[in-house]
Design an enzyme around this catalytic site. Structure first.
Site, short mmCIF file in Angstrom:
data_model
loop_
_atom_site.label_atom_id
_atom_site.label_comp_id
_atom_site.label_asym_id
_atom_site.label_seq_id
_atom_site.Cartn_x
_atom_site.Cartn_y
_atom_site.Cartn_z
N TRP A 101 0.88 -1.59 0.15
CA TRP A 101 -0.26 0.06 -0.25
C TRP A 101 0.59 1.67 0.10
O TRP A 101 0.79 2.15 -0.70
CB TRP A 101 -0.86 0.05 1.31
CG TRP A 101 -2.41 -0.72 0.99
CD1 TRP A 101 -2.31 -2.15 1.69
CD2 TRP A 101 -2.79 -0.69 0.25
NE1 TRP A 101 -3.82 -2.54 1.31
CE2 TRP A 101 -4.04 -2.09 -0.06
CE3 TRP A 101 -3.09 -0.30 -1.13
CZ2 TRP A 101 -4.91 -1.80 -0.66
CZ3 TRP A 101 -4.27 0.01 -2.37
CH2 TRP A 101 -5.08 -1.55 -2.17
N ASP A 173 -1.27 6.33 6.06
CA ASP A 173 -2.38 5.28 6.08
C ASP A 173 -3.13 4.79 7.46
O ASP A 173 -2.03 4.33 7.78
CB ASP A 173 -1.80 4.66 4.46
CG ASP A 173 -2.96 3.91 3.58
OD1 ASP A 173 -4.37 3.76 4.46
OD2 ASP A 173 -3.08 3.54 2.97
N LYS A 197 -12.45 -1.64 6.54
CA LYS A 197 -11.60 -2.68 7.85
C LYS A 197 -12.19 -2.44 8.87
O LYS A 197 -11.97 -3.49 9.21
CB LYS A 197 -10.26 -1.96 7.12
CG LYS A 197 -9.37 -1.51 5.51
CD LYS A 197 -9.49 -2.91 4.77
CE LYS A 197 -9.76 -3.03 3.10
NZ LYS A 197 -8.32 -2.12 3.04
#
Ligand SMILES: *Cc1c(COP(=O)(O)O)cnc(C)c1O
Length: 361
Positions: A101, A173, A197
């Site tokens: 990511w 993030d 999530k």
């Protein structure tokens, strides 16, 4: 029958939250309408929104000089929105790549300015450790340093937020571990993450930003993605994802009932220890991530032979455990054990893993 859902995202939600949402679907608190049908400017939704912001502020202990924004686009859109808002006249930012990511964030940022690779944890195409901050090549003139504090695909998590030597703000993030443990917000300039999530439905992006970082956006930044515009309008510049915000508010309330972040952290540590101990003690399953930075939320592991994968997944499904297949880029298995995964789900998984290893070991 509800299954134990190990999906990495969108992921399982706490059952009491879903039950309450179901009960309120047609008529929220006597308003005669469901939350999805409300005007975002009406008193009912304004109250729902204000409560969600207040609960998030309380749970994460967000200081008054930070703003909480509810936006859209997810973390992938934020990969562009962040440099657009923050790179400023310096036009430079540092990126630390510890997994798939953050690598994506680094790539996207290059479109908007000079994004430098301050550190990369990639070794032989895999991410299994976090280089110490002392080894990061940090540019004192950078507008910010970007990290991903939990790498959902690789299962690599910062146990503590990095402590940067200078005054360059840290941008993170936090999509896949936000609210899984207490976090010192003051270490960060900006925290952002998609809700799907560990918080609620997809479609909601949470941004927590230090006030002095507002108002630096590039003139071409879309107004709906300009942090200052969003902050000045209390996240109501455009229509916010109202239903997702409502569900997030219910999840925040549920988290308070679990003892807040200290309480949920204890539960998460117990679940993660149970699973990692089962992997390490099996002589069958393997997780190669450095112990110091193993993720409590996303636990990838491999079987001794890829040809066993299909049988493992099939047996799990027969026992009511789903979404255990690893990300296509890394293969193997991955158990995502977010806040909403009960201990009983991890116990069931570990029992099945033992049974499977015995039969195939
Ligand atoms: C899931 C995830 C993303 C991508 O989120 P989108 O909602 O698809 O934009 C980005 N970063 C991390 C850490 C994630 O877990």
């Amino acid at each position: 029958m509800r299954v134990f859902n190990f999906s990495a995202g969108p992921a399982a939600l706490p059952e009491p939250v879903l039950r309450q949402a179901a009960a309120e679907m047609l008529d929220w608190h006597g308003s005669g309408m469901g939350v999805m049908e409300m005007s975002h400017r009406g008193p009912e939704f304004i109250a729902i929104h204000a409560e969600a912001v207040a609960l998030l502020r309380e749970l994460l202990d967000v200081p008054a000089h930070y703003r909480i924004l509810f936006m859209q686009g997810g973390a992938i859109a934020a990969n562009a929105i962040i440099p657009l808002n923050l790179m400023g006249p310096a036009g430079r930012a540092d990126y630390v790549v510890t997994g798939s990511w953050s690598q994506k964030s680094y790539k996207e940022a290059q479109k908007y300015g000079s994004a430098a690779l301050a550190a990369s944890a990639e070794r032989d195409g895999a991410f299994r450790h976090i280089p110490p901050v002392q080894e990061w090549r940090l540019d004192p003139g950078a507008a910010y340093v970007h990290v991903c504090t939990n790498e959902t695909i690789d299962g690599v998590e910062f146990a503590e937020p990095p402590l940067l030597p200078g005054a360059v703000p840290l941008v993170a993030d936090v999509s896949s571990h936000i609210l899984s443990r207490p976090l010192d917000v003051t270490r960060f300039g900006v925290l952002y993450g998609g809700a799907q999530k560990n918080i609620g439905p997809a479609g909601l992006t949470i941004v927590i930003i230090r006030e002095d970082l507002l108002g630096r956006a590039h003139p071409l930044t879309p107004s709906a993605f300009d942090f200052k515009t969003v902050a000045d309008n209390d996240s109501m510049y455009n229509t916010p994802p109202t239903y997702a915000i409502y569900i997030a508010g219910l999840v925040f309330r549920w988290l308070k009932e679990q003892g807040g972040l200290a309480g949920i952290e204890r539960a998460n540590v117990a679940k993660a220890n149970l699973l990692y101990d089962a992997i390490d003690g099996s002589g069958f399953y393997v997780n190669r991530v450095d112990r110091a930075c193993r993720s409590r939320m996303n636990v990838p592991f491999v079987l001794p032979d890829k040809r066993l994968d299909a049988a493992f997944l099939k047996g799990a499904e027969e026992r009511g455990m789903v979404q255990l297949k690893g990300h296509r880029s890394v293969g193997g298995m991955r158990a995502s054990i977010y806040n909403a995964m009960p201990l009983a789900g991890v116990e069931a998984l570990v029992a099945y893993m033992r049974e499977f290893a015995k039969a195939h070991g």
